[in-house]
Design an enzyme around this catalytic site. Structure first.
Site, PDB file in Angstrom:
ATOM      1  N   ASN A  64      31.805  52.659 -35.326  1.00 44.76           N
ATOM      2  CA  ASN A  64      32.405  54.243 -35.531  1.00 44.76           C
ATOM      3  C   ASN A  64      33.090  54.380 -36.801  1.00 44.76           C
ATOM      4  OD1 ASN A  64      31.504  54.680 -33.011  1.00 44.76           O
ATOM      5  ND2 ASN A  64      33.399  54.567 -31.862  1.00 44.76           N
ATOM      6  N   ARG A 386      17.667  63.754 -30.227  1.00 45.24           N
ATOM      7  CA  ARG A 386      17.512  62.446 -30.443  1.00 45.24           C
ATOM      8  C   ARG A 386      16.740  61.993 -29.263  1.00 45.24           C
ATOM      9  NH1 ARG A 386      21.511  61.308 -34.204  1.00 45.24           N
ATOM     10  NH2 ARG A 386      23.506  62.662 -33.820  1.00 45.24           N
ATOM     11  N   ARG A 416      21.827  63.800 -37.352  1.00 44.82           N
ATOM     12  CA  ARG A 416      22.562  62.941 -38.342  1.00 44.82           C
ATOM     13  C   ARG A 416      21.919  61.436 -37.998  1.00 44.82           C
ATOM     14  NH1 ARG A 416      27.695  64.340 -38.697  1.00 44.82           N
ATOM     15  NH2 ARG A 416      27.222  65.861 -40.325  1.00 44.82           N
ATOM     16  N   HIS A 446      20.496  71.897 -30.731  1.00 44.21           N
ATOM     17  CA  HIS A 446      21.491  70.955 -30.102  1.00 44.21           C
ATOM     18  C   HIS A 446      21.015  70.970 -28.687  1.00 44.21           C
ATOM     19  CE1 HIS A 446      25.123  68.545 -28.882  1.00 44.21           C
ATOM     20  NE2 HIS A 446      24.485  67.859 -29.938  1.00 44.21           N
ATOM     21  N   TYR A 479      25.579  56.038 -21.666  1.00 48.41           N
ATOM     22  CA  TYR A 479      26.254  57.460 -21.484  1.00 48.41           C
ATOM     23  C   TYR A 479      26.431  58.232 -20.054  1.00 48.41           C
ATOM     24  CZ  TYR A 479      26.057  57.685 -26.691  1.00 48.41           C
ATOM     25  OH  TYR A 479      26.096  57.425 -28.249  1.00 48.41           O
ATOM     26  N   ARG A 575      37.199  63.182 -24.207  1.00 45.71           N
ATOM     27  CA  ARG A 575      37.095  61.686 -24.559  1.00 45.71           C
ATOM     28  C   ARG A 575      37.434  61.729 -25.898  1.00 45.71           C
ATOM     29  NH1 ARG A 575      31.651  61.173 -25.729  1.00 45.71           N
ATOM     30  NH2 ARG A 575      32.116  61.034 -27.826  1.00 45.71           N
ATOM     31  N   HIS A 603      30.210  61.635 -21.541  1.00 44.41           N
ATOM     32  CA  HIS A 603      29.397  62.448 -22.524  1.00 44.41           C
ATOM     33  C   HIS A 603      29.121  63.836 -21.847  1.00 44.41           C
ATOM     34  CE1 HIS A 603      25.788  63.556 -25.014  1.00 44.41           C
ATOM     35  NE2 HIS A 603      26.793  63.200 -25.993  1.00 44.41           N
TER      36      HIS A 603
END
Length: 718
Positions: A64, A386, A416, A446, A479, A575, A603
């Site tokens: 991270n 993704r 990304r 998205h 997730y 979160r 998530h």
């Protein structure tokens, strides 16, 4: 569990007398993210977790932090170098933010090294050894030398540093070793740089049943005499660089695919943002690296004895189930089993919500596979943000196209660090006959939506899947997300307009259900908060529950402050980043913020509004979404918000998922008005959100999931 002594409180940016006063209505976005990563790091200290899981948390914290520097810090450095006076939501200049970031990041990296030392000792006791330089016995040394000669030495390319050999390019996240040598024949000093190939495993496992590892840099240093025969090694130390890895989109790009292919190559040569030096590096070598790699923009730090903490993930793969969480076998939704696996029949009968990872992502794959094979399906439309490296979703879309169906895939090139993989998927899909669309140049798509159009009884019917997470089978195992399946035709018509907007820039009109950014999502959300304010001012109960990853948008934060002032009771489960300052008298005394960090990454995005009654209630307005409450999600991305009106699904999400999140007291942290997160102390009857859903009936199964939760606990959040 109390805070470990070596984890310091959040760093504050240095004062700058020439700058305006910071806006104390908000927390700084970047420092809030670092506070989240500290919570991740503290899970590595949590002795209620199995040992290798603690090591995994340490590795995640390192990964991270790397990405944070490669993207967020790189952006601030760019603003600083171009004299851009763009202040953050809390009023800080780029320079002020960087000062606070560097101080806190250094504390985090120091904590990582302390925790690694602690975990290394515990690993020794558990029979997993990461050997020190003097820990390799003679027999192992012989094997290690053979392994070095055969497997490592051929991949190494030492490069001399002299006027004829300029300092070599060091790739992003590249781990390298610099050597200070003296030629025995004539006493001539020389320096060499050795880059360790990215394909070389970071740790070498010695043969045998015992788990014994040696870091690859330790192996290379140990056998330096084989690399440099005829030289004396006076010093050797590892170093590592992190480079600017963001890709800026040029709106005038004529060919987006070609632009991204070139941009990915340019990114590999981005400017150095952080130079990490092994602790104890000889001063002359450190001075040389700072001169060659430091530059005006690089942040230079000594990072301990182990650089690249993220690489510890390799050790987590050791086959020691006794040192890991018990495996979870996700359930397949019972509702679909009742229809003999026919997804369309099950969805047609009643809307379905699936709770990942407790319920398998395979149901999403099954939905698309059935669509691909069904002769009555005439069209499939799919967004892909993704999808992972080995995606069953891609395979299903390819199969559908090859079967002659009309298949449209919206592939987001701007996801990304997945740009290159998405380019590969796009090429594969196009070869199969899929109509591939890349959406908007300056906005990311998205939203996570699938749409299947099927002939039924002389007409067509639309089936939709809405996800709060990506179509990614790997992350779907770690997730927590929701998958919502519906055959509601009003929702289907809205979904069709959404796809037309992305593929043809046809702005939707008269959307019945779906809110869409960047068109009206913020406005819809604002109206919902205003409705709760009106209820409170009319003397009716007023409440908001919201779960998301990040809260940054100042307009929405200000609206929440207004709601708090009116008496609306607000509970936020955030979160990661939270720029809202809760529990401040006269500003936010009715707002409570908690963060859950545990076995799974929370998530899902869920929003609930009391609608004149205390939450939870059957008449509450409930939504799922792909969006966090951040400016980018409202203004620069295509996102959806979807009302949940089906009574069964409404109860499952609100009364089960949201209630369980609010009840959790084993993995929860409370955000205070000072910006500090304090771990919740479990009560007499501790409640662990993740354990609960692992061991109780699934949302789409039979029975209410929270039947076993004590009524008294439910009352505490009403």
């Amino acid at each position: 569990m109390t805070r470990p002594a070596h984890i310091a409180p959040l760093a504050q940016p240095e004062d700058d007398a020439s700058a305006p006063e910071p806006n104390d209505r908000y927390f700084n976005r970047e420092l809030s993210w670092l506070a989240f990563n500290r919570r991740v790091l503290e899970e590595a200290c949590n002795d209620s977790h199995p040992l290798l899981e603690r090591l995994r948390f340490l590795s995640i914290c390192g990964s991270n932090l790397d990405e944070f520097f490669m993207v967020r810090v790189a952006g601030l450095k760019g603003q600083q170098s171009q004299d851009v006076d763009r202040r953050s939501v809390d009023g800080l200049t780029p320079g002020q933010q960087l000062a606070g970031i560097v101080a806190e990041a250094d504390r985090l990296m120091e904590s990582q090294q302390h925790i690694w030392a602690d975990l290394r000792n515990l690993l020794d006791e558990a029979g997993i050894w990461v050997l020190r330089r003097d820990g390799v016995d003679e027999a192992a040394r012989g094997w290690l030398e053979d392994h070095f000669r055969d497997q490592i030495f051929p991949t190494l390319t030492p490069q001399a540093l002299d006027p004829a050999h300029p300092f070599p390019f060091i790739p992003n996240k590249g781990l390298s070793i610099i050597f200070d040598l003296e030629r025995i024949a004539d006493g001539e000093p020389i320096r060499e740089v050795l880059m360790l190939p990215a394909t070389t495993p970071r740790f070498v496992r010695l043969p045998g049943t015992e788990a014994r590892y040696v870091s690859v840099e330790a192996v290379v240093k140990r056998f330096a005499s084989l690399i440099f025969p005829g030289y004396v090694v006076h010093g050797a130390a590892a170093f590592r660089v992190l480079r600017d890895s963001d890709i800026e989109i040029e709106e005038e790009a004529e060919d987006l695919v070609r632009y991204f292919a070139k941009a990915i190559k340019r990114r590999r040569r981005g400017r150095v943002i952080r130079l990490e030096l092994e602790t104890g590096m000889p001063d002359p070598l450190a001075a040389l690296l700072k001169s060659e790699l430091g530059g005006a923009e690089a942040i230079i730090t000594e990072s301990g004895q182990l650089l690249g903490i993220a690489d510890l993930a390799m050790l987590v793969d050791e086959d020691r189930p006794d040192l890991k969480f018990p495996p979870l076998t996700p359930r397949f939704p019972e509702r679909i089993r009742e229809f003999d696996g026919d997804c369309f029949a099950a969805i047609r009968a009643k809307d379905i919500v699936v709770h990942h990872p407790y319920e398998t992502f395979e149901v999403v794959i099954a939905f698309l596979k059935q669509a691909a094979a069904d002769p009555d399906v005439i069209a499939i439309k799919q967004t892909l943000y993704r999808a992972g490296k080995q995606s069953a979703v891609i395979a299903a879309l390819v199969a559908a196209a090859e079967a002659g169906k009309s298949v449209t895939a919206v592939v987001e090139l701007k996801a990304r660090f997945d740009e290159e993989q998405n380019l590969l998927w796009a090429s594969q899909l196009e070869r199969a006959g899929v109509q591939v669309v890349y959406g908007f140049i300056d906005w990311k798509t998205h939203a996570k939506v699938s749409m299947v159009v099927r002939r039924e009884n002389g007409s067509v019917r639309t089936y939709c899947h809405f996800g709060t997470g990506n179509y990614h089978p790997v992350t779907a195992r770690i997730y927590t997300d929701l998958s919502y399946f519906t055959a509601d035709q009003a929702i289907g018509r809205d979904a069709a307009q959404m796809f037309n907007y992305i593929t043809g820039y046809v702005e939707p009109r008269d959307m019945n259900c779906i809110g869409l950014s960047p068109l009206d999502l913020r406005q819809r959300l604002t109206r919902l908060i205003d409705d709760e304010i009106a209820h409170a001012r009319a003397g009716r109960p007023a409440a908001i529950w919201a779960k998301m990853n990040s809260l940054v948008d100042a307009q929405i934060i200000d609206k929440l402050y207004e709601a708090s002032g009116a008496g609306v009771q607000i509970d936020l489960i955030i979160r990661g980043i939270c720029c809202l300052r809760p529990q401040v008298t006269g500003l936010s005394e009715n707002i409570r913020v908690k963060s859950i960090v545990g076995r799974y990454l929370e998530h899902s995005r869920i929003w609930a509004f009391g609608n004149g009654k205390a939450l939870p209630n059957d008449g509450a307005k409930l939504f799922i979404s792909s969006a966090d409450w951040m400016p980018r999600n409202f203004d620069r991305r295509v996102e959806y918000m979807l009302p949940i009106t089906n009574p069964t699904v409404h109860d499952q999400i609100l009364d089960q998922v949201m209630v369980a999140n609010l009840l959790d007291d084993e993995q929860s942290w409370i955000l205070g008005p000072d910006g500090e997160y304090v771990r919740v102390i479990p009560g007499e009857r501790p409640f662990n959100l993740h354990r609960y859903f692992m061991t109780n009936p699934s949302l789409s199964g039979r029975g209410a999931a929270l039947e076993k939760v004590p009524t008294l606990l439910l009352r505490t959040i009403s």
